[in-house]
Design a protein around this motif. Structure first.
Motif, mmCIF file in Angstrom:
data_model
loop_
_atom_site.group_PDB
_atom_site.id
_atom_site.type_symbol
_atom_site.label_atom_id
_atom_site.label_comp_id
_atom_site.label_asym_id
_atom_site.label_seq_id
_atom_site.Cartn_x
_atom_site.Cartn_y
_atom_site.Cartn_z
ATOM 1 N N ASP A 1 0.875 -1.169 0.000
ATOM 2 C CA ASP A 1 0.000 0.000 0.000
ATOM 3 C C ASP A 1 0.915 1.223 0.000
ATOM 4 O OD1 ASP A 1 -2.752 1.328 0.803
ATOM 5 O OD2 ASP A 1 -1.230 2.172 2.130
ATOM 6 N N LEU A 2 0.645 2.193 -0.863
ATOM 7 C CA LEU A 2 1.575 3.320 -1.010
ATOM 8 C C LEU A 2 1.833 4.026 0.324
ATOM 9 C CD1 LEU A 2 3.323 5.110 -2.823
ATOM 10 C CD2 LEU A 2 1.275 6.447 -3.341
ATOM 11 N N ALA B 1 2.268 12.184 -9.184
ATOM 12 C CA ALA B 1 2.227 11.157 -10.232
ATOM 13 C C ALA B 1 3.579 10.460 -10.375
ATOM 14 C CB ALA B 1 1.812 11.782 -11.556
ATOM 15 N N GLN B 2 4.628 11.227 -10.308
ATOM 16 C CA GLN B 2 5.960 10.612 -10.440
ATOM 17 C C GLN B 2 6.321 9.791 -9.204
ATOM 18 O OE1 GLN B 2 9.180 12.798 -12.444
ATOM 19 N NE2 GLN B 2 7.721 14.500 -12.648
ATOM 20 N N GLU B 3 5.863 10.255 -8.075
ATOM 21 C CA GLU B 3 6.123 9.497 -6.841
ATOM 22 C C GLU B 3 5.412 8.146 -6.897
ATOM 23 O OE1 GLU B 3 6.737 13.358 -3.863
ATOM 24 O OE2 GLU B 3 4.768 12.416 -3.971
ATOM 25 N N VAL B 4 4.173 8.172 -7.390
ATOM 26 C CA VAL B 4 3.416 6.922 -7.518
ATOM 27 C C VAL B 4 4.117 5.992 -8.518
ATOM 28 C CG1 VAL B 4 1.205 5.914 -8.274
ATOM 29 C CG2 VAL B 4 1.206 7.998 -6.896
ATOM 30 N N ALA B 5 4.601 6.579 -9.617
ATOM 31 C CA ALA B 5 5.218 5.772 -10.679
ATOM 32 C C ALA B 5 6.483 5.053 -10.220
ATOM 33 C CB ALA B 5 5.516 6.657 -11.890
ATOM 34 N N VAL B 6 7.326 5.707 -9.429
ATOM 35 C CA VAL B 6 8.560 5.018 -9.012
ATOM 36 C C VAL B 6 8.249 3.822 -8.120
ATOM 37 C CG1 VAL B 6 10.279 6.857 -9.261
ATOM 38 C CG2 VAL B 6 9.006 6.669 -7.106
ATOM 39 N N VAL B 7 7.228 3.970 -7.294
ATOM 40 C CA VAL B 7 6.880 2.858 -6.398
ATOM 41 C C VAL B 7 6.280 1.721 -7.223
ATOM 42 C CG1 VAL B 7 5.502 2.149 -4.402
ATOM 43 C CG2 VAL B 7 6.542 4.407 -4.446
ATOM 44 N N ARG B 8 5.480 2.083 -8.201
ATOM 45 C CA ARG B 8 4.893 1.071 -9.080
ATOM 46 C C ARG B 8 5.998 0.234 -9.724
ATOM 47 N NH1 ARG B 8 0.495 0.389 -13.167
ATOM 48 N NH2 ARG B 8 1.525 -0.542 -14.961
ATOM 49 N N ILE C 1 -11.814 -8.350 0.228
ATOM 50 C CA ILE C 1 -10.817 -7.309 0.481
ATOM 51 C C ILE C 1 -11.065 -6.125 -0.446
ATOM 52 C CG2 ILE C 1 -8.352 -6.813 0.748
ATOM 53 C CD1 ILE C 1 -7.989 -9.963 0.518
ATOM 54 N N ILE C 2 -11.330 -4.970 0.182
ATOM 55 C CA ILE C 2 -11.620 -3.753 -0.588
ATOM 56 C C ILE C 2 -10.312 -2.985 -0.807
ATOM 57 C CG2 ILE C 2 -13.013 -1.646 -0.637
ATOM 58 C CD1 ILE C 2 -14.635 -2.907 1.734
ATOM 59 N N GLU C 3 -10.116 -2.491 -2.016
ATOM 60 C CA GLU C 3 -8.903 -1.694 -2.250
ATOM 61 C C GLU C 3 -9.070 -0.807 -3.476
ATOM 62 O OE1 GLU C 3 -5.555 -3.250 -4.122
ATOM 63 O OE2 GLU C 3 -6.584 -4.957 -5.033
ATOM 64 N N ASN C 4 -8.145 0.129 -3.622
ATOM 65 C CA ASN C 4 -8.149 1.017 -4.779
ATOM 66 C C ASN C 4 -6.902 0.885 -5.643
ATOM 67 O OD1 ASN C 4 -10.548 2.452 -4.940
ATOM 68 N ND2 ASN C 4 -9.927 3.894 -3.351
ATOM 69 N N GLU C 5 -5.769 0.553 -4.988
ATOM 70 C CA GLU C 5 -4.497 0.671 -5.694
ATOM 71 C C GLU C 5 -4.197 -0.491 -6.634
ATOM 72 O OE1 GLU C 5 -1.266 1.527 -2.982
ATOM 73 O OE2 GLU C 5 -2.413 3.116 -2.004
ATOM 74 N N GLY D 1 -11.952 0.834 -6.456
ATOM 75 C CA GLY D 1 -11.380 0.313 -7.694
ATOM 76 C C GLY D 1 -11.534 -1.188 -7.785
ATOM 77 N N TYR D 2 -11.313 -1.841 -6.659
ATOM 78 C CA TYR D 2 -11.355 -3.308 -6.654
ATOM 79 C C TYR D 2 -12.012 -3.831 -5.392
ATOM 80 C CZ TYR D 2 -7.473 -2.443 -9.877
ATOM 81 O OH TYR D 2 -6.696 -1.987 -10.897
ATOM 82 N N VAL D 3 -12.798 -4.886 -5.557
ATOM 83 C CA VAL D 3 -13.212 -5.681 -4.405
ATOM 84 C C VAL D 3 -12.755 -7.103 -4.712
ATOM 85 C CG1 VAL D 3 -15.117 -6.526 -3.016
ATOM 86 C CG2 VAL D 3 -15.194 -4.204 -3.916
ATOM 87 N N ASN D 4 -11.790 -7.580 -3.950
ATOM 88 C CA ASN D 4 -11.260 -8.923 -4.171
ATOM 89 C C ASN D 4 -12.058 -9.933 -3.351
ATOM 90 O OD1 ASN D 4 -8.488 -8.148 -5.520
ATOM 91 N ND2 ASN D 4 -8.714 -6.820 -3.739
ATOM 92 N N ILE D 5 -12.387 -11.036 -3.980
ATOM 93 C CA ILE D 5 -13.048 -12.112 -3.235
ATOM 94 C C ILE D 5 -12.214 -13.368 -3.451
ATOM 95 C CG2 ILE D 5 -15.143 -13.494 -2.972
ATOM 96 C CD1 ILE D 5 -16.661 -11.081 -4.193
ATOM 97 N N ILE D 6 -11.632 -13.842 -2.373
ATOM 98 C CA ILE D 6 -10.703 -14.973 -2.493
ATOM 99 C C ILE D 6 -11.155 -16.077 -1.545
ATOM 100 C CG2 ILE D 6 -8.275 -15.679 -2.285
ATOM 101 C CD1 ILE D 6 -7.603 -12.629 -2.576
ATOM 102 N N SER D 7 -11.345 -17.258 -2.105
ATOM 103 C CA SER D 7 -11.868 -18.343 -1.270
ATOM 104 C C SER D 7 -10.959 -19.558 -1.189
ATOM 105 C CB SER D 7 -13.234 -18.812 -1.804
ATOM 106 O OG SER D 7 -14.042 -17.711 -2.084
ATOM 107 N N GLY D 8 -9.890 -19.567 -1.979
ATOM 108 C CA GLY D 8 -9.011 -20.741 -1.929
ATOM 109 C C GLY D 8 -7.841 -20.555 -2.873
ATOM 110 N N PRO D 9 -7.006 -21.583 -2.996
ATOM 111 C CA PRO D 9 -5.883 -21.505 -3.929
ATOM 112 C C PRO D 9 -6.396 -21.483 -5.375
ATOM 113 C CG PRO D 9 -6.053 -23.709 -3.000
ATOM 114 C CD PRO D 9 -7.058 -22.867 -2.285
#
Lengths: 399, 329
Positions: free
Chosen positions: A136-137, A181-188, A217-221, A267-275
């Motif tokens: 997470d940034l 924007a440039q700060e985000v880009a270097v971390v990316r 899991i809720i997230e944006n990045e 941006g994203y809602v992840n739903i993970i239930s297994g491998p």
């Protein structure tokens, strides 16, 4: 015999310093304005939300009342999905279980998690000889700056872009200008390589559905997608209070959470239930397709079931961690996370008392709270923090 | 959850001890606290008990206590001297007389007169008041708010006894803190607590049409007290009252149940933070462009005044002071 003197001294010094910090003042003032505007706008756009929040209060209250059954059911569901489920009764157990799965000399990419902070997970895994990256940034900035989060959702809320540029220039060993924007880009660029070489991805979860074993899991990045999707192993550490009975109920909790957490629409809602798995060749299910081959869920108690047993405090487990209350807290507005110990502000004082340091660590927080009650106005779960604070004061004073 | 050692900051011990031993947070004499009423000769018995709890009268002294404590402890404000209150009192000689002497006469007069003005307003509106005079005890709201549960249990019984001596059916409280503790805490602590609890604002609101109009060229903004707005759910009443006296009201961005706290509640322990919170609230209220900030709570009044900048032209008053002007004219 514990002595509160040092606790109070260090804390007060910090708090006073924070209340005069112009960075904090500027950043939080801006954040509060933006929070209120976004939330008002999205509540207007999705007017069914308050009613749904009320429904979610019922869901959470029922879930906490039946927590031990739901825990068992959720663990069974995870196992049925070919994951491995564990119950950790306290911090030490949770850390040891995680370390046992991971071992040493591994690279780990990690999503933002307040439970991770509660457990000091990154530090522990680093001590065990692993390389751990916060993805997470905001958390990444704090990791480089050796700081603690100042808000549960916007951990580096107090760090302005100029400070970030300075930090990144030093860390990446190249000139990074104070341009967001440039700060985000270097971390990316930097983390992209880590996702695909990491041995393990770690995440928390906002909600768990007991019937399906789904972790939401809720997230944006997009960092959680990558952390939980790219490495061969995914470990979820989640508090037992996050479990609700059904998938449909989990969706309701999720929607209410993000709406009050200033996501607008996440941006994203992840739903993970297994491998990850495939049945594409001869319908033979084979685990470890593109995503992780191994999936572990560690359900962490660490004081939560004690909290659930106390009539006066169990409601605090309904907390969705949307962070709305913090923006409304007059003390948090001038001190940020300095009014906290892992968990922040009034609700944080309650959580601190039960799961993150005990009454001793909570005592200064408990007396800092104004008991003004504006957090309750904001809280989608209407958690009565002022009344819990008063009860905690009684425990500090009367034992 | 571990039980913590109960070595509390001395200022809390002083306040606790004073309430329990002397019936008010600053160990003042009942006759001093009740002096405002001497000329009114209110009866001791009646249906409607006028209750001040000494809160407005004591305000300037609480501020003085805080500044004495803050001044004493140069290091990290209140907390580095956590050696037990008795020690501190012995070593530094903090006592009511000293604090009393350090309060300006004009502040003393102003805050004493608020109770007087409140009583006059209610009488003019047609309420028959009785008053316990020097026997009146502070409600103990601070004991309850700060967590002194055992002290509160026995103290509440003492207070209830005095209240009962009035033979009143209804108690009208000037401070929302007193109203809150009587309404929500006392019934749990005192077996027989048969009183209807009202606030000054409530009673005025019911007879607001009898209030004389107030001629003022000042623009007014209301600061809602947290307790009044959120616990007692009194918000529109303040606006209605001002409307009846012909005064237009501006609204701060955060108003009614969304009001911002004045910072008063943690003034005793975190005077710096409390001051910053108060300053920001005053700024929010001043942003409306109003000249006069009105509130209806002794602690809000005191905290907001403390949070005002030196050069500000805004005036902060209690609703009682403002309404009284209508009767003076």
């Amino acid at each position: 015999m514990a002595d509160l003197q040092k606790e109070f001294n260090d804390y007060t010094k910090n708090l006073n310093k924070a209340s005069k910090d112009e960075n904090i003042k500027k950043a939080i003032t801006r954040a509060v304005k933006s929070y209120r505007e976004t939330t008002a706008e999205t509540l207007d756009r999705f007017p069914h939300t308050p009613e749904m929040a009320e429904e979610v209060r019922g869901i959470k209250s029922n879930s906490i009342a039946h927590n031990s059954e739901l825990l068992k059911q959720a663990m069974d569901s995870v196992e049925r999905n070919k994951g491995k489920a564990f119950y950790a009764k306290d911090k030490q157990e949770a850390l040891e279980m995680t370390a046992k799965i991971i071992g040493t000399g591994k690279t780990i990419v990690k999503g933002k998690s307040m439970l991770g902070e509660e457990l000091s997970l990154r530090e522990y895994l680093e001590e065990k000889g692993n390389e751990v990256w916060e993805t997470d940034l905001g958390e990444f900035i704090l990791q480089l700056n050796h700081e603690k989060p100042m808000h549960i959702l916007s951990p580096s809320i107090h760090v302005p872009r100029e400070k970030v540029a300075e930090l990144f220039t030093k860390f990446f060993n190249k000139e990074v200008p104070p341009d967001i924007a440039q700060e985000v880009a270097v971390v990316r660029d930097f983390l992209r390589e880590k996702y695909f070489t990491a041995d393990v991805g770690i995440s928390g979860a906002n909600v768990v559905a007991a019937d399906t074993g789904a972790m939401v899991i809720i997230e944006n990045e997009g960092n959680v997608r990558l952390s939980t999707g790219a490495p061969p192993v995914h470990i979820v550490l989640v508090g037992i209070e996050k479990i609700v009975p059904t998938f449909q109920e989990a969706m309701k909790v999720t929607e209410v959470t993000w709406r009050y957490a200033q996501y607008g629409v996440p941006g994203y809602v992840n739903i993970i239930s297994g491998p990850s798995k495939t049945g594409d060749i001869e319908k033979v299910t084979t685990y470890g397709a593109h995503g992780p081959k191994e999936f572990y869920v560690i359900f962490v108690d660490n004081g939560r079931s004690d909290m659930a047993k106390e009539e006066k405090f169990s409601e605090a487990l309904h907390c969705l961690r949307c962070g709305g209350c913090m923006y409304e807290c007059p003390v948090f507005q001038v001190t940020a996370g300095h009014f906290g110990h892992v968990y922040m502000s009034g609700i944080g004082a309650v959580w601190t008392a039960f799961v993150a340091g005990g009454l001793e660590k909570a005592a200064p927080l408990v007396f800092t709270c104004l008991r003004c009650g504006r957090c309750v106005e904001r809280c989608p779960m209407k958690i009565n923090v002022p009344s819990m604070i008063q009860k905690l004061r009684e425990r500090v004073v009367c034992g | 959850m571990m039980a913590a050692e109960t070595k509390l900051p001395p200022v809390l011990e002083i306040i606790r001890g004073n309430i329990v031993k002397h019936g008010n947070p600053l160990a003042m004499k009942g006759s001093e606290v009740a002096a405002w009423a001497n000329a009114l000769k209110l009866p001791e018995h009646g249906d409607l008990l006028f209750y001040t709890g000494g809160e407005y009268q004591l305000l300037p002294f609480i501020d003085s206590l805080v500044s004495t404590m803050t001044h004493m402890d140069q290091g990290s404000k209140v907390f580095s001297l956590m050696m037990g209150a008795r020690n501190i009192i012995n070593k530094t000689g903090i006592n009511a007389e000293k604090i009393y002497a350090s309060v300006l006469a004009k502040d003393r007069e102003r805050f004493n007169s608020i109770s007087y003005k409140a009583a006059i307003i209610l009488q003019k509106l047609g309420y028959d008041l009785c008053y316990a005079g020097k026997k009146e005890l502070y409600s103990g709201a601070l004991l309850s708010e700060l967590g002194f549960c055992e002290d509160m249990e026995s103290y509440a019984l003492k207070v209830a006894e005095v209240l009962k001596q009035s033979r009143a059916k209804t108690i009208v409280c000037l401070s929302p803190h007193a109203a809150e503790v009587f309404k929500f805490v006392y019934p749990k602590l005192v077996k027989d607590f048969p009183f209807e609890i009202r606030t000054f604002v409530d009673l005025v609101w019911e007879k607001r049409h009898r209030l004389p109009a107030i001629k003022t060229d000042k623009t007014v903004v209301v600061h809602d007290s947290c307790r009044l707005a959120r616990e007692l759910e009194i918000t529109e009443e303040l606006r209605d009252i001002l409307q009846s006296v012909g005064v237009p009201v501006r609204e701060a961005m955060s108003n009614r149940q969304w009001t911002t706290c004045c910072g008063g509640p943690n003034k005793l322990l975190f005077p710096d933070v409390s001051h910053t919170v108060a300053t920001r609230r005053v700024e929010e209220l001043e942003e409306t462009g109003a000249d006069l900030i009105l509130t209806s709570c002794p602690y809000c009044l005191s905290a907001l005044q403390g949070g005002q900048g030196k050069d500000t032209k805004t005036v902060i008053e209690d609703l009682i002071e403002f309404l009284f002007r209508g009767f003076e004219a």
